[in-house]
Design an enzyme around this catalytic site. Structure first.
Site, short mmCIF file in Angstrom:
data_model
loop_
_atom_site.label_atom_id
_atom_site.label_comp_id
_atom_site.label_asym_id
_atom_site.label_seq_id
_atom_site.Cartn_x
_atom_site.Cartn_y
_atom_site.Cartn_z
N GLY A 1 0.83 -1.20 0.00
CA GLY A 1 0.00 0.00 0.00
C GLY A 1 0.86 1.25 0.00
N GLY B 1 0.51 5.63 0.78
CA GLY B 1 -0.29 6.76 1.25
C GLY B 1 0.49 8.05 1.15
N GLY B 2 -0.12 9.14 1.62
CA GLY B 2 0.55 10.43 1.56
C GLY B 2 1.80 10.48 2.41
N ASP C 1 -12.59 8.96 8.99
CA ASP C 1 -12.23 8.47 7.65
C ASP C 1 -12.71 7.04 7.47
OD1 ASP C 1 -11.24 8.73 5.11
OD2 ASP C 1 -9.16 8.27 5.65
#
Length: 845
Positions: free
Chosen positions: A525, A527-528, A642
């Site tokens: 994965g 992400g930011g 979220d």
């Protein structure tokens, strides 16, 4: 004979006019004063007259001997009006005769330097017939707070400001008083009075959240705070010849410019009624802003304008509308929100204005206690209109006076708050002492902070690797000996909240060994903050390893929040943190590994086998249990913020666990109903009420979970731009089918035959309640959990009944075959397996 009568009438009119002039009864239409000079000039067909020139309607008086006029050559590039100013060190009065009625009064102000006067140090107050307009006012200070786009500025740095007020003058005289603050001075470049002949602000007005009231401006005044041409370019005073108003561009006030697209109609526009003719020039109604169809896919959100205002006053909000597209009523219905409250729903411009291309305005009144006034327009999806996009052409905001005062100087300045009151002086002394104590403490804290920062810099200088310093676990008590599996939650007490941070401190060498030196093949994965790797730690336990990118500042706050949350939370349905690493300029978190990945990957977009209806219900129940624990397991609760299918992970036994707490917030204190915070979350799952108000509650998680429920049964993305317009947004699309009680029409085809209609019906009802437009109408996560467990019970009862029926059918068929001879053994149930399967399926149905 006829000529003689005409001459007589003309003579009588002239005599009457002259007598009215003699008694001061003639109403002046427009007065334009060029202050500080006796010269006059013409601009756009209007003549500005010097305040020293002979003028029967104006009297200038001053109590100060130092009253001065100034020729300001530096400002001439802005126009002749700003080339001169009147400077005053004492009281200064401008008295106008023959001004009874409604007027716009404008003060033209442009900072300057002249002799020993520097406008940056000026401070003064202004009153009109006793109504305080400005108090201890600083022109440069006000300009500094304004958006640069709203001011005319030249290369030499000169900018000017126009303060506009609306006054209803009952007498025949207007006295504008200027008074400098002690030890300072004031100035004025120009004065403008423009009569408003129509009843521009007369009649009934809707009070937000209340009844319709009459707006009575007798003895009151208003200050123009904003006047915006929504969706169009700036309109100059010469383009509004009736009242010479400036209409500014609205883009700098929108929270998201892409939420509204511009539109224009060149067809002939007329006013809906004669009362609207002076409300705004037709140029305002030729352009508009309507909700975007392509830039913004989430049609439940609004076009929003955020406007800074002075607290403690009532505000008149005037909205200008003109339907430019639809030719029939009930084709565009939307809601209007003022200051986060519903001012109007089912608003139909066509019906209210009486047709297409009809200019119309609507007024609202609201008291504001904060520094911000929100104006928001959004779809009213409950109306059933063919088009639910909102539309707006123009926006005006006026501040109404309170107790004879329009001025605001940090705290409301009214007659009862004057500082010559002994109690007030004692209060001020106490406040001053308190402020002094705070400043001393702040100074001490600053010194300590700088010393600590210097020490950290010295430590950090030993490491030559570029990038951010690690996020230290401030004051944490860390368990460095905890077994990794135990820390992962496999042997922890479920539902308890740890009182201290837990986890193993890993070395960088251990992390590199676990991830094969951060091999790209191990990435599961991104992400930011950086990448997530699949790794095997020293005891052979699989782990998910999240590594923050050393060169990136994105997500560091969220990263620290996740450390804070996961080190305190332990629950079977929350992903556990095994440990962390914060050496060699790295910040790494180590989680338990979730073998079956994300819930979304099992719904669509991958080759994984689909989840059964029972599995989907169990996953939803598990996620609901995790969220319910977050909301209730701590004193103030935790709001995830979220919730989405990619943040619901599945372990090797398909047990659902909530993950990614980087955006989570501690819930509100007991005396509050919400947490005020900037909007964050994932598009398609965002609570529209949270988006409108920027007020976060646990019901925001409930809304997002409702979207997840629809995603689970429809097995499609929550936002899919490739679909037809009415299907782009899953929440809206599924909600429409659910309200028609036809949800089974759009469910995942792979579920057909696996569920009872009753369980699907109850499931859809839960999702519908979660997506209520207002948070107070949504259930709690505890209630959602209870209903989901009930749905599972319905499904299990249905499954047992069908299994029993299917088993009975099979047994009877076997008995028949055994009892018969060879011919009986040719029964198609034996020879045709497809038919047998079909029979079993028919039995289930």
């Amino acid at each position: 004979m006829q000529m003689g009568k005409l001459a007589t009438l003309v003579l009588l009119y002239v005599v009457s006019f002259c007598s009215m002039v003699g008694t001061g009864e003639v109403q002046l239409k427009t007065v334009l004063i060029n202050c500080g000079t006796n010269s006059s000039f013409d601009v756009d067909g209007r003549r500005w007259v010097g305040d020293l020139a002979a003028n029967n309607n104006l009297t200038l008086s001053s109590a100060a001997a130092a009253d001065t006029t100034a020729a300001l050559s530096r400002n001439t590039s802005l126009g002749p009006l700003y080339g001169s100013a009147r400077i005053f060190t004492g009281g200064l009065n401008y008295t106008f005769q023959g001004v009874q009625g409604d007027y716009f009064v404008r003060l033209h102000l442009c900072p300057f330097t002249f002799d020993h006067y520097n406008a940056n140090g000026s401070e003064f107050s202004v009153a009109a017939n006793g109504l305080e307009l400005l108090s201890q006012y600083s022109v440069p200070g006000d300009i500094a707070t304004k958006n640069p786009d709203l001011l005319s500025s030249e290369s030499n740095g000169s900018s000017y400001l126009i303060k506009e007020f609306f006054l209803s003058i009952s007498s025949n005289e207007l006295v504008i008083e200027f008074l400098p603050s002690k030890g300072s001075f004031g100035f004025i470049n120009g004065l403008e009075l423009v009569v408003s002949e129509d009843d521009l602000f007369a009649g009934a007005i809707t009070k937000v959240g209340g009844n319709i009231v009459n707006l009575n401006l007798s003895g009151r005044g208003m200050e123009t705070m904003y006047r915006l041409n929504v969706g169009g370019s700036q309109i100059k005073p010469s383009q509004d010849p009736d009242l010479w108003r400036t209409w500014e561009v609205d883009t700098s006030y929108m929270t998201n410019v892409d939420a509204g697209s511009q539109m224009k109609n060149d067809s002939n526009i007329t006013y809906a009624s004669s009362n609207d003719s002076s409300a705004a020039p037709l140029l305002v109604y030729e352009t508009a802003r309507t909700m975007s169809n392509t830039q913004v896919l989430e049609k439940r959100f609004n076009m929003s304008w955020k406007l800074a205002v002075d607290p403690g006053f009532e505000y008149l909000v005037r909205l200008h509308f003109c339907e430019l597209l639809f030719g029939q009523p009930n084709q565009r219905n939307f809601r209007i929100y003022v200051n986060n409250r519903t001012a109007a729903d089912n608003f139909d411009i066509y019906a209210r204005a009486g047709g297409k291309n009809k200019a119309y305005h609507q007024d609202y009144l609201d008291a504001v206690s904060s520094n911000t006034l929100w104006i928001q327009l959004g779809p009213d999806t409950a109306t059933g209109a063919s088009g639910t996009d909102a539309l707006l052409n123009g926006l005006e905001i006026y501040k109404l006076s309170r107790n004879g005062n329009l001025a605001y100087v940090g705290t409301f300045n009214s007659a009862e708050n004057k500082t010559n009151n002994p109690k007030a002086r004692v209060l001020l002394v106490g406040i001053g002492a308190g402020i002094g104590s705070v400043l001393i403490l702040a100074l001490v804290a600053t010194v300590i902070f700088l010393l600590r920062k210097r020490r950290r810099s010295e430590i950090g200088s030993k490491n030559n690797a570029p990038g951010w310093r690690p996020l230290f676990l401030h004051g944490a008590i860390l368990n460095t000996t905890t077994n990794a599996k135990e820390a992962a939650g496999t042997k922890k007490q479920n539902g308890s909240v740890a009182s201290m941070r837990m986890g193993k401190r890993f070395t960088v060498a251990e992390i590199r060994a676990a991830t094969k030196n951060f091999d790209e093949k191990m990435v599961i994965g991104v992400g930011g903050f950086g990448k997530v790797y699949r790794g095997k730690i020293e005891d052979g336990t699989l782990a998910a390893i999240k590594r923050a990118h050393p060169q990136s500042q994105q997500g560091l706050t969220e990263f620290e929040t996740e450390i804070e949350m996961l080190s305190k939370l332990r629950h079977r349905h929350l992903v556990s943190m095994i440990g962390f690493c914060e050496e060699q300029n790295e910040m790494i978190l180590v989680y338990e590994y979730m073998a079956n990945g994300t819930l979304r990957s099992h719904l669509f977009g991958s080759a994984l086998p689909p989840l059964s209806w029972r599995q989907r219900l169990e996953v939803c129940i598990g996620a609901a249990r995790g969220l319910h624990y977050l909301h209730t397991g701590a004193d103030r609760g935790i709001i995830h913020r979220d919730v989405k299918t990619t943040n619901i992970l599945l372990d090797e036994k398909f047990v659902a666990k909530m993950s990614d707490f980087g955006l989570s917030k501690i819930g509100p204190a007991l005396e509050h109903t919400h947490v005020s915070t900037a909007v964050k979350g994932s598009f398609g799952y965002l609570d529209p009420e949270y988006f409108r108000r920027q007020q976060l509650t646990q019901k925001s998680d409930v809304y997002s979970f409702g979207v997840v429920l629809f995603e689970v049964i429809c097995a499609r993305a929550v936002i899919n731009p490739s679909l037809p317009k009415d299907q782009i947004n899953l929440a809206e699309w599924a909600l429409r089918w659910q309200r028609q009680r036809s949800l089974d029409t759009i469910i995942d085809p792979r579920l057909i035959g696996q569920y009872s209609s009753e369980s699907m019906k109850k499931f859809g009802e839960i999702a519908e309640k979660c997506l209520a437009d207002e948070g107070r109408s949504r259930p709690t996560m505890g209630e959602v959990l209870w209903h989901l467990e009930y749905v599972l019970q319905i499904h299990e009862a249905w499954s047992r009944a069908n299994d029993k029926e299917s088993s009975s059918l099979t047994v009877e068929s076997l008995k028949d075959c055994q009892a018969g001879g060879a011919e009986e053994r040719q029964n198609p149930l034996f020879t045709d397996p497809d038919l047998a399967i079909s029979m079993r399926q028919r039995g289930k149905r």
